[in-house]
Write a protein that holds these residues in place. Structure first.
Motif, PDB file in Angstrom:
ATOM      1  N   PHE A   1      56.547  42.144  67.163  1.00  0.00           N
ATOM      2  CA  PHE A   1      56.049  42.170  65.795  1.00  0.00           C
ATOM      3  C   PHE A   1      54.678  41.507  65.696  1.00  0.00           C
ATOM      4  CE2 PHE A   1      59.423  44.328  64.063  1.00  0.00           C
ATOM      5  CZ  PHE A   1      60.654  43.725  64.252  1.00  0.00           C
ATOM      6  N   ALA A   2      54.488  40.411  66.437  1.00  0.00           N
ATOM      7  CA  ALA A   2      53.196  39.711  66.405  1.00  0.00           C
ATOM      8  C   ALA A   2      52.086  40.636  66.893  1.00  0.00           C
ATOM      9  CB  ALA A   2      53.259  38.450  67.262  1.00  0.00           C
ATOM     10  N   ALA A   3      52.393  41.446  67.903  1.00  0.00           N
ATOM     11  CA  ALA A   3      51.400  42.375  68.448  1.00  0.00           C
ATOM     12  C   ALA A   3      50.933  43.370  67.384  1.00  0.00           C
ATOM     13  CB  ALA A   3      51.982  43.132  69.640  1.00  0.00           C
ATOM     14  N   ARG A   4      51.796  43.593  66.381  1.00  0.00           N
ATOM     15  CA  ARG A   4      51.416  44.493  65.299  1.00  0.00           C
ATOM     16  C   ARG A   4      50.954  43.752  64.053  1.00  0.00           C
ATOM     17  NH1 ARG A   4      53.668  47.666  68.343  1.00  0.00           N
ATOM     18  NH2 ARG A   4      53.450  49.933  68.154  1.00  0.00           N
ATOM     19  N   GLY A   5      50.785  42.427  64.199  1.00  0.00           N
ATOM     20  CA  GLY A   5      50.342  41.640  63.059  1.00  0.00           C
ATOM     21  C   GLY A   5      51.364  41.581  61.945  1.00  0.00           C
ATOM     22  N   VAL A   6      52.645  41.725  62.287  1.00  0.00           N
ATOM     23  CA  VAL A   6      53.693  41.688  61.265  1.00  0.00           C
ATOM     24  C   VAL A   6      54.393  40.332  61.304  1.00  0.00           C
ATOM     25  CG1 VAL A   6      55.899  42.679  60.552  1.00  0.00           C
ATOM     26  CG2 VAL A   6      54.056  44.165  61.360  1.00  0.00           C
ATOM     27  N   PRO A   7      54.337  39.565  60.192  1.00  0.00           N
ATOM     28  CA  PRO A   7      54.991  38.250  60.197  1.00  0.00           C
ATOM     29  C   PRO A   7      56.516  38.390  60.284  1.00  0.00           C
ATOM     30  CG  PRO A   7      53.494  38.496  58.320  1.00  0.00           C
ATOM     31  CD  PRO A   7      53.651  39.845  58.938  1.00  0.00           C
ATOM     32  N   VAL A   8      57.122  37.375  60.907  1.00  0.00           N
ATOM     33  CA  VAL A   8      58.572  37.379  61.103  1.00  0.00           C
ATOM     34  C   VAL A   8      59.188  36.132  60.494  1.00  0.00           C
ATOM     35  CG1 VAL A   8      60.414  37.307  62.832  1.00  0.00           C
ATOM     36  CG2 VAL A   8      58.347  38.627  63.277  1.00  0.00           C
ATOM     37  N   LEU A   9      60.318  36.285  59.822  1.00  0.00           N
ATOM     38  CA  LEU A   9      61.103  35.145  59.347  1.00  0.00           C
ATOM     39  C   LEU A   9      62.432  35.180  60.077  1.00  0.00           C
ATOM     40  CD1 LEU A   9      61.745  32.809  57.295  1.00  0.00           C
ATOM     41  CD2 LEU A   9      62.751  34.571  55.851  1.00  0.00           C
ATOM     42  N   VAL A  10      62.764  34.091  60.786  1.00  0.00           N
ATOM     43  CA  VAL A  10      64.079  34.014  61.412  1.00  0.00           C
ATOM     44  C   VAL A  10      64.971  33.212  60.480  1.00  0.00           C
ATOM     45  CG1 VAL A  10      65.412  33.199  63.390  1.00  0.00           C
ATOM     46  CG2 VAL A  10      63.127  34.140  63.736  1.00  0.00           C
TER      47      VAL A  10
ATOM     48  N   ILE B   1      57.310  44.625  47.896  1.00  0.00           N
ATOM     49  CA  ILE B   1      56.857  44.566  49.293  1.00  0.00           C
ATOM     50  C   ILE B   1      57.973  45.046  50.206  1.00  0.00           C
ATOM     51  CG2 ILE B   1      56.080  42.998  51.108  1.00  0.00           C
ATOM     52  CD1 ILE B   1      55.008  41.209  48.875  1.00  0.00           C
ATOM     53  N   PRO B   2      57.717  46.093  51.005  1.00  0.00           N
ATOM     54  CA  PRO B   2      58.752  46.588  51.911  1.00  0.00           C
ATOM     55  C   PRO B   2      58.919  45.648  53.114  1.00  0.00           C
ATOM     56  CG  PRO B   2      56.730  47.855  52.180  1.00  0.00           C
ATOM     57  CD  PRO B   2      56.453  46.832  51.127  1.00  0.00           C
ATOM     58  N   VAL B   3      60.152  45.290  53.414  1.00  0.00           N
ATOM     59  CA  VAL B   3      60.408  44.488  54.609  1.00  0.00           C
ATOM     60  C   VAL B   3      61.462  45.170  55.470  1.00  0.00           C
ATOM     61  CG1 VAL B   3      59.834  42.263  53.580  1.00  0.00           C
ATOM     62  CG2 VAL B   3      62.181  43.052  53.506  1.00  0.00           C
ATOM     63  N   LEU B   4      61.432  44.840  56.766  1.00  0.00           N
ATOM     64  CA  LEU B   4      62.439  45.305  57.706  1.00  0.00           C
ATOM     65  C   LEU B   4      63.422  44.146  57.886  1.00  0.00           C
ATOM     66  CD1 LEU B   4      61.953  47.065  61.114  1.00  0.00           C
ATOM     67  CD2 LEU B   4      63.190  44.936  61.013  1.00  0.00           C
TER      68      LEU B   4
ATOM     69  N   TYR C   1      62.349  50.474  69.402  1.00  0.00           N
ATOM     70  CA  TYR C   1      63.064  51.101  68.284  1.00  0.00           C
ATOM     71  C   TYR C   1      62.654  50.459  66.961  1.00  0.00           C
ATOM     72  CZ  TYR C   1      66.942  52.119  65.125  1.00  0.00           C
ATOM     73  OH  TYR C   1      67.689  52.478  64.031  1.00  0.00           O
ATOM     74  N   LEU C   2      62.593  49.127  66.931  1.00  0.00           N
ATOM     75  CA  LEU C   2      62.281  48.439  65.679  1.00  0.00           C
ATOM     76  C   LEU C   2      60.836  48.656  65.251  1.00  0.00           C
ATOM     77  CD1 LEU C   2      64.314  45.139  66.129  1.00  0.00           C
ATOM     78  CD2 LEU C   2      64.756  46.989  64.526  1.00  0.00           C
ATOM     79  N   THR C   3      59.910  48.712  66.204  1.00  0.00           N
ATOM     80  CA  THR C   3      58.527  48.957  65.793  1.00  0.00           C
ATOM     81  C   THR C   3      58.402  50.386  65.272  1.00  0.00           C
ATOM     82  OG1 THR C   3      57.938  49.336  68.101  1.00  0.00           O
ATOM     83  CG2 THR C   3      57.408  47.201  67.196  1.00  0.00           C
ATOM     84  N   GLY C   4      59.195  51.304  65.808  1.00  0.00           N
ATOM     85  CA  GLY C   4      59.209  52.659  65.260  1.00  0.00           C
ATOM     86  C   GLY C   4      59.680  52.642  63.814  1.00  0.00           C
ATOM     87  N   LEU C   5      60.751  51.906  63.566  1.00  0.00           N
ATOM     88  CA  LEU C   5      61.289  51.762  62.205  1.00  0.00           C
ATOM     89  C   LEU C   5      60.229  51.165  61.285  1.00  0.00           C
ATOM     90  CD1 LEU C   5      64.837  50.126  61.959  1.00  0.00           C
ATOM     91  CD2 LEU C   5      64.103  52.345  61.091  1.00  0.00           C
ATOM     92  N   LEU C   6      59.558  50.160  61.807  1.00  0.00           N
ATOM     93  CA  LEU C   6      58.513  49.465  61.063  1.00  0.00           C
ATOM     94  C   LEU C   6      57.434  50.445  60.619  1.00  0.00           C
ATOM     95  CD1 LEU C   6      58.180  46.336  60.715  1.00  0.00           C
ATOM     96  CD2 LEU C   6      56.511  46.451  62.527  1.00  0.00           C
ATOM     97  N   GLU C   7      56.972  51.244  61.565  1.00  0.00           N
ATOM     98  CA  GLU C   7      55.898  52.186  61.264  1.00  0.00           C
ATOM     99  C   GLU C   7      56.327  53.235  60.262  1.00  0.00           C
ATOM    100  OE1 GLU C   7      54.568  53.321  65.181  1.00  0.00           O
ATOM    101  OE2 GLU C   7      53.813  51.268  65.372  1.00  0.00           O
ATOM    102  N   ARG C   8      57.523  53.801  60.470  1.00  0.00           N
ATOM    103  CA  ARG C   8      57.971  54.866  59.573  1.00  0.00           C
ATOM    104  C   ARG C   8      58.185  54.349  58.156  1.00  0.00           C
ATOM    105  NH1 ARG C   8      60.910  56.194  64.016  1.00  0.00           N
ATOM    106  NH2 ARG C   8      62.830  55.276  63.185  1.00  0.00           N
ATOM    107  N   SER C   9      58.601  53.100  58.033  1.00  0.00           N
ATOM    108  CA  SER C   9      58.937  52.580  56.706  1.00  0.00           C
ATOM    109  C   SER C   9      57.766  51.899  56.032  1.00  0.00           C
ATOM    110  CB  SER C   9      60.073  51.567  56.828  1.00  0.00           C
ATOM    111  OG  SER C   9      59.606  50.447  57.557  1.00  0.00           O
ATOM    112  N   GLY C  10      56.732  51.567  56.783  1.00  0.00           N
ATOM    113  CA  GLY C  10      55.610  50.846  56.204  1.00  0.00           C
ATOM    114  C   GLY C  10      55.935  49.382  55.916  1.00  0.00           C
ATOM    115  N   ALA C  11      56.986  48.869  56.518  1.00  0.00           N
ATOM    116  CA  ALA C  11      57.378  47.478  56.249  1.00  0.00           C
ATOM    117  C   ALA C  11      56.263  46.519  56.661  1.00  0.00           C
ATOM    118  CB  ALA C  11      58.664  47.146  57.004  1.00  0.00           C
ATOM    119  N   ARG C  12      56.040  45.485  55.834  1.00  0.00           N
ATOM    120  CA  ARG C  12      54.931  44.569  56.103  1.00  0.00           C
ATOM    121  C   ARG C  12      55.406  43.223  56.636  1.00  0.00           C
ATOM    122  NH1 ARG C  12      52.760  45.260  50.928  1.00  0.00           N
ATOM    123  NH2 ARG C  12      52.350  43.020  50.934  1.00  0.00           N
TER     124      ARG C  12
END
Lengths: 348, 255, 438
Positions: A309-318, A200-203, A274-285
């Motif tokens: 990230f929430a706006a893109r439905g991408v879960p976040v772990l802090v 699973i790809p992650v950012l 910038y990070l959402t761009g990275l997210l999209e290019r990498s396919g990180a889930r």
């Protein structure tokens, strides 16, 4: 000559052109030891606390000077504490880079500050800064960044584990640039591009990938770092189109072109974009914010990044860390639970 | 009834195990204080359950000691608690699990999936240990706590954020003549405030469930309900939720 | 707009002061009805009545500011003198947060922003302010919406991150004055950078207010700011007498006008009043505490939520804070303002405030205060919310103790979040410290 450099941003090209080796001091990790250990309170980040203890105990005695960028209040305080009240007796330099959005005043100031730093470094280095050498240094660091970018951007297809890849990239924190470039080139040939790797790809966004065991746990759980925004790694990879013919201008351009960082000019929206761009290019889930405890610049950005990230439905772990040598059981559980969550999401 | 799978939740305080049938219904269980030598203890528990239920199926393991369970499939307590709770309540919401040494909040989606989670496991002050230490010091038996708290006219505030400091604060309060019931109520409010702070960022606005050993303490459930300002539904057999989820995770035919 | 402006002026000049004096009158009535208690403090300052009137009126007027005049939210170290001639009503989130701290409102406000993802490890002033903005809860009725956010990093870098969050919420321009830290001596290009940013500030301020920054108006405000600073310094200097005519706690409260109303006639009139009262008390030998036996220096911000408890604990044993590095900072910042060149002198002055200069400079200030005020002990508040002020205190403690032969206590707490203060343990340490004086 060699200088220890505190995180994060500093003009590598200038040090290279002056034939000065930079040895970055990301900690070191582990509990601070020695007489210097208690001189900074425990509610300050462990980077500042560990660095002071390390320097005061002679850990950096192999180098001839230290460079403190104006990263944050803690490093700002560390600089005067170590050099004025004991802990570092040799030469000390500062790079007080501008903060906030890039305005005309900031651009003028940055140039003046860099020229001032050069004036201080020249007698130390025992040579003048020559335009031809600066141009060569710019070209060298451009090539290094191009190799690093290729490895990081091509990550999903690289036949290499994260621990191996990061060990390689982090050697650039202390190797002579030419040696680091040689290793990067060799790695590009070795890690031949193949099919998209399983997992699973992650950012990951954060300060520094310590302890390295974190990357191992990620891999064992079935994930890998597809997009890197570590201050120590991806956040300093400059992807500028072409270098200006004037090497000074090139140095300035490279400073402004680096990815957004909470310790420089970025507002949280710029970082989120910038990070959402990275997210999209990498396919990180999924996204992991690997924060150093007490790090104010990073912590203030968390809500905005979570929203983006929430706006893109991408879960976040802090994930909060304290520059430990070992990864705690609690951290392992959080990472494993996060990957289990992402895996179930894919299955559903 | 033949069990089809066994789930073990090896917590740092208690070790729980549940055997389920092919339909995922619990048919037997165990709860014991966790022995420092985890492997022999878990082996014995699993053997006992197999003998009792005739189970031959796989073992799922969760909790702090999950990787020490022989031939168990290890999954984190987040995944297992979500699964176990959803199997019982059959609807989405936020699960607040308060264990001996950690507290977690898990937002569960309509299909039982984990949407988000938050954990407090670095500081005893937000966990069951906080109450355990102080109640032990005050020599108040666990089964009397709820009754005492409900008798309190008002809560005596306990302001210390650290378990150790709270202990000495409580001793001063007792010495100063403050009513025990009020102090107990204040303790519960202090713990509830910390758990509520953890929950607020993760729980969302839906229903709130509670699990874990601490959920057996009605005073704690009440204090948390007040702190969150929302009704709380305690999952039946709250201590076994994790072990149930671990069993369901290895049940043949489950996703 | 005209009606709104009229409301604003009326609120400031008539209604505000009236309400404030009404409030003060009510309190006095209550106090007279109660029997006098045994208090370790000297008679309260008469000027405090006027102070309450002033600040109440300021906040009351603020309720009518948005829509009437341009409003700026400003950091405490910001060169507000530049915005005043443009007609801005200045709001100080730090001052407001201090009030929330005193009234113990911070945990509730912080909970609201922690739920949004802001860590509890962040500065409690920021959490308080953002919490107030997000919930709308405030002890002052209502804060006016800003048209401009103005922050200066001379006090810390955190204000930049905090004000960025405010800009994100209010969608208004944020103007930044970034001051490079002074190691040894400020380099000319550092001061030039600050000056350039002040010029940029003028342009932004003019655009938002629709007014021009006239040189005479700037000079006038500069004169007032410098005068106010000097008057505040005069007030502080009375603390050198034995006994000191007021307590360190008084100083923390009476500091409000020089921070929030700097550059106004109101501010200066108030400090003249206060100075005269303090000098009168010195002449008559009236002390801030009844029996002054030991004189202390306080470093860092106050512990707002425990300020009276700490002062009382100390006063009961004859200890008084006769000087603080915090109140002293506002006697220094404006002292180098030059009305002939406000922009240039402000650039230099605001770069050289205590928190923007290195530790040897800080030690020098503490040493000078300790000597001038003849202290025999010091308390360094290790404020977990304020890293620029707290880093270095471990060393400062040892150096002060060794160089001056005084007893120094390092006290861990927070300036406004009571959850970071272990009260019993903290009071124990203070008591043990006092006992060590014999």
């Amino acid at each position: 000559m060699a200088v220890a450099v505190l995180p994060i941003h500093y003009p590598k090209e200038i040090l290279t052109a002056l034939d000065v080796l930079s040895v970055e001091l990301w900690g070191p990790p582990g509990a601070p030891r020695g007489d210097g250990a208690g001189r900074i309170q425990s509610y300050v980040c462990s980077l500042a606390r560990n660095a002071l203890a390390f320097m005061a105990a002679g850990g950096a005695d192999a180098v001839d000077g230290v460079l403190f960028p104006h990263t944050c209040d803690s490093i700002q305080g560390l600089a005067t504490l170590a050099t004025d009240f004991g802990g570092w007796g040799k030469k000390a330099f500062t790079f007080l880079h501008p903060k906030g959005p890039a305005r005309e005043s900031s651009r003028t100031y940055l140039e003046a500050e860099l020229r001032s730093l050069v004036r201080d470094l020249e007698p130390f280095a025992g040579r003048r800064l020559e335009p031809a050498r600066l141009a060569a240094a710019v070209a060298l660091h451009r090539e290094i960044d191009a190799c690093r970018a290729a490895l990081l951007d091509g990550r999903p297809r690289l036949a290499a584990g994260d621990p191996e890849l990061y060990a390689l990239l982090r050697r650039g924190e202390w190797l002579w640039p030419e040696d680091h470039l040689a290793e990067l080139r060799e790695a590009r040939d070795r890690f031949r591009e193949g099919p998209i790797r399983p997992g699973i790809p992650v950012l990951v966004s954060g300060y520094v990938p310590e302890p390295p065991a974190l990357l191992e746990v990620l891999e064992r759980s079935g994930a890998y770092v597809a997009a890197d925004d570590y201050a120590a790694v991806g956040r300093r990879v400059v992807r500028a189109a072409a270098a200006a013919p004037d090497p000074w201008q090139a140095v300035l351009d490279r400073y402004w072109a680096a990815p957004p960082c909470s310790t420089r000019s970025a507002d949280p929206d710029e970082r989120a974009r910038y990070l959402t761009g990275l997210l999209e290019r990498s396919g990180a889930r999924g996204a992991i914010l690997h924060i150093l405890k007490f790090c104010e610049p990073e912590l203030f950005d968390v809500p905005a990044l979570r929203r983006a990230f929430a706006a893109r439905g991408v879960p976040v772990l802090v994930l909060e860390g304290e520059l430990e040598l070992e990864l705690s059981g609690q951290a392992v559980t959080r990472v494993e639970a996060f990957v289990e969550m992402l895996a179930a999401g894919r299955a559903a | 009834m033949r069990a089809a799978a066994i789930g073990v939740d090896v917590g740092s305080t208690t070790c729980k195990a549940v055997a389920v049938d092919a339909a995922g219904r619990p048919v037997a269980h165990r709860v014991e204080p966790t022995d420092p030598r985890i492997e022999p203890q878990v082996e014995r528990i699993v053997r006992e359950l197999r003998e009792e239920t005739g189970a031959v199926g796989p073992v799922g393991a969760t909790g702090y000691g999950r990787k020490r369970v022989p031939s168990g499939r290890a999954l984190t307590e987040i995944t297992c608690h979500a699964r176990g709770a959803f199997a019982t309540v059959r609807r989405s919401g936020a699960l607040v699990d308060m264990g001996g040494q950690d507290t977690k909040v898990i937002r569960i989606g309509p299909a039982g999936e984990v949407l988000d989670f938050a954990m407090n496991d670095k500081c005893a002050a937000g966990t069951g240990r906080f109450l355990e230490v102080i109640l032990g010091r005050l020599r108040v038996p666990f089964d009397e706590v709820s009754a005492q708290v409900s008798r309190a006219a008002r809560a005596v505030p306990v302001s210390s954020t650290c378990t150790v400091f709270a202990e000495s604060e409580v001793i001063s309060l007792v010495a100063g003549g403050e009513p025990l019931e009020g102090i107990l109520k204040g303790l519960h409010q202090a713990l509830a405030a910390r758990v509520a702070a953890l929950a607020r960022g993760t729980a969302g606005s839906g229903e709130v469930f509670m699990s874990g050993g601490v959920a057996l303490n009605a005073a704690m459930v009440g204090a948390l309900r007040d702190a969150l300002g929302r009704p709380i539904h305690v999952v039946p057999e709250p201590q076994l939720v994790g072990a149930l989820g671990a069993a369901l995770s290895v049940l043949p035919g489950s996703p | 707009m005209i009606l709104r402006r009229a409301q604003f002026e009326l609120a400031g000049r008539v209604v505000g002061p009236f309400l404030a004096s009404l409030d003060v009158w009510k309190r006095q009535l209550r106090r007279r009805r109660r029997a006098p208690r045994e208090s370790p403090f000297g008679p309260p300052l008469e000027s405090v009545r006027k102070l309450k009137e002033l600040m109440t009126a300021h906040y009351f007027q603020g309720r009518f500011a948005d829509g009437a005049v341009p409003v700026a939210w400003v950091t405490s170290g910001f060169p507000v003198e530049i915005l005043r001639p443009l007609g801005f009503h200045a709001v100080y989130p730090e001052n407001h947060a201090a009030m929330c701290g005193v009234q113990r409102l911070v945990p509730g406000l912080s909970d609201a922003v922690e739920a949004m993802g802001f860590s509890r490890d962040l500065c409690s002033y920021a959490r308080t302010d953002l919490g107030s903005v997000v919930t709308g809860r405030t002890p002052v009725g209502r804060l006016p919406r800003p048209d401009l956010l103005a922050c200066c990093t001379n006090i810390c870098q955190t204000v930049l991150y905090w004000y960025r969050a405010l800009a994100d919420h209010f969608h208004v321009p944020l103007v930044l004055v970034d001051t490079p830290y002074v190691y040894g001596e400020a380099k000319p290009h550092h001061v030039r950078y600050v000056r350039d940013q002040l010029e940029e500030l003028v342009r932004v301020g003019e655009r938002i207010s629709g007014r021009r920054a006239e040189p005479e108006a700037l000079a006038e405000v500069a004169r007032k700011a410098k005068e106010g600073t000097d008057l505040w310094a005069d007030c502080l200097a009375t603390g050198r007498s034995r006994p000191a005519p007021w307590t360190g706690i008084d100083g923390f409260f009476h500091m409000a006008p020089i921070v929030a109303l700097r550059g106004t006639d109101t501010c200066n009139a108030y400090y003249r009043l206060l100075r005269d009262e303090l000098r009168d008390r010195v002449r008559r030998g009236i002390g801030g505490i009844r029996e002054e036996r030991h004189r202390l220096l306080w470093d860092n911000l106050p512990i707002w939520f425990a300020v009276r408890e700490v002062a009382t604990l100390l006063a009961e044993r004859g200890f008084n804070f006769v000087c603080t590095s915090y109140t002293n900072a506002w006697a220094e910042a404006g002292s180098r303002i030059d009305p002939r060149d406000l922009i240039g002198s402000a650039a230099f002055s605001y770069t050289h405030i205590i928190l923007n200069q290195d530790l040897p400079n800080r030690l020098g200030i503490l040493r000078r205060l300790a000597r001038d005020y003849a202290v025999d002990g010091a308390v360094l508040h290790s404020d977990r919310s304020c890293k620029p002020y707290s880093i270095g205190q471990v060393d400062l403690k040892e150096r002060l103790a060794a160089e001056l032969g005084i007893r120094v206590l390092l006290l861990e707490a927070d300036h406004s979040d009571p959850r970071a203060w272990a009260q019993e343990q903290g009071e124990n340490r203070l008591t043990a410290f006092m006992e060590s004086f014999g």
